[in-house]
Design an enzyme around this catalytic site. Structure first.
Site, PDB file in Angstrom:
ATOM      1  N   CYS A   1      42.955  64.050  17.813  1.00 56.09           N
ATOM      2  CA  CYS A   1      42.418  62.794  18.344  1.00 56.09           C
ATOM      3  C   CYS A   1      42.267  62.846  19.855  1.00 56.09           C
ATOM      4  O   CYS A   1      41.212  62.518  20.403  1.00 56.09           O
ATOM      5  CB  CYS A   1      43.335  61.628  17.968  1.00 56.09           C
TER       6      CYS A   1
ATOM      7  N   GLY B   1      50.169  61.214  19.390  1.00 58.47           N
ATOM      8  CA  GLY B   1      49.813  61.357  17.983  1.00 58.47           C
ATOM      9  C   GLY B   1      49.194  62.718  17.744  1.00 58.47           C
ATOM     10  O   GLY B   1      49.484  63.687  18.439  1.00 58.47           O
ATOM     11  N   CYS B   2      48.316  62.782  16.767  1.00 56.55           N
ATOM     12  CA  CYS B   2      47.667  64.044  16.402  1.00 56.55           C
ATOM     13  C   CYS B   2      46.842  64.576  17.570  1.00 56.55           C
ATOM     14  O   CYS B   2      46.049  63.855  18.161  1.00 56.55           O
ATOM     15  CB  CYS B   2      46.774  63.801  15.188  1.00 56.55           C
ATOM     16  N   PHE B   3      47.018  65.855  17.872  1.00 56.99           N
ATOM     17  CA  PHE B   3      46.283  66.416  19.011  1.00 56.99           C
ATOM     18  C   PHE B   3      44.784  66.461  18.776  1.00 56.99           C
ATOM     19  O   PHE B   3      44.008  66.481  19.711  1.00 56.99           O
ATOM     20  CB  PHE B   3      46.824  67.766  19.469  1.00 56.99           C
TER      21      PHE B   3
END
Length: 175
Positions: free
Chosen positions: A15, A11-13
């Protein structure tokens, strides 16, 4: 001290970076883009889905302090490995679940951990396992984003919950 490197997409880096910056034995966390076709992508290109890159974090860690297995246990706890090309509201191939290995030993261990996760999730794990290729660091403003912007909306609601989950679930690994 000899450090190892592993590259993870979940997912989003922001996070992943925020969580792994709290893990003892992890010496460096860098957000970037990996395993796509464009030789030097930027954030807008990656978000368009046309480069084939995943948002990733590259971890440099001391295996004498934290094992790759432990890092992968954290990985499979803080993201959903059963959703293809998405994490929550983040949708696109850049948000895929992947482990990009750097050594054959890492590949073998990651394959074993993926099998275990797949058993736990009823055969629904979609995590990609490939060697890291065509890595490019993300822009400077993405590095250590949560640490610098904890009150930003996405950070406060999405990133913070992943950090909290890690802190509650992996007390033994917290710096």
């Amino acid at each position: 001290m000899t450090l190892e490197r592993i590259t993870l997409a979940g997912g989003c880096f922001w996070c992943l970076e925020a969580v792994y910056e709290h893990v003892r034995g992890v010496h460096r966390v860098e957000s970037g883009y990996s395993n796509g076709a464009h030789p030097s992508p930027n954030y807008e290109q990656v978000c368009s889905g046309t480069t084939g890159h995943a948002e990733v974090v590259r971890l440099d860690f001391d295996p004498a302090v934290v094992s790759l297995r432990e890092l992968l246990e954290v990985f499979f706890t803080i993201h959903d490995p059963t959703t293809l090309n998405r994490q929550g509201a983040d949708v696109g191939t850049q948000y895929r679940s992947a482990i990009y290995w750097h050594t054959e030993a890492q590949r073998a261990l990651a394959a074993e951990v993926i099998r275990e996760a797949n058993e736990h999730h009823g055969g629904r794990v979609v995590t990609e396992l490939q060697p890291e290729t065509n890595y490019h660091p993300a822009e400077a403003y993405h590095q250590h984003y949560y640490a610098r912007h904890p009150d930003q909306g996405y950070c406060a609601f999405v990133v913070a919950s992943k950090v909290d989950k890690f802190l509650a679930s992996f007390k033994r690994l917290v710096k």
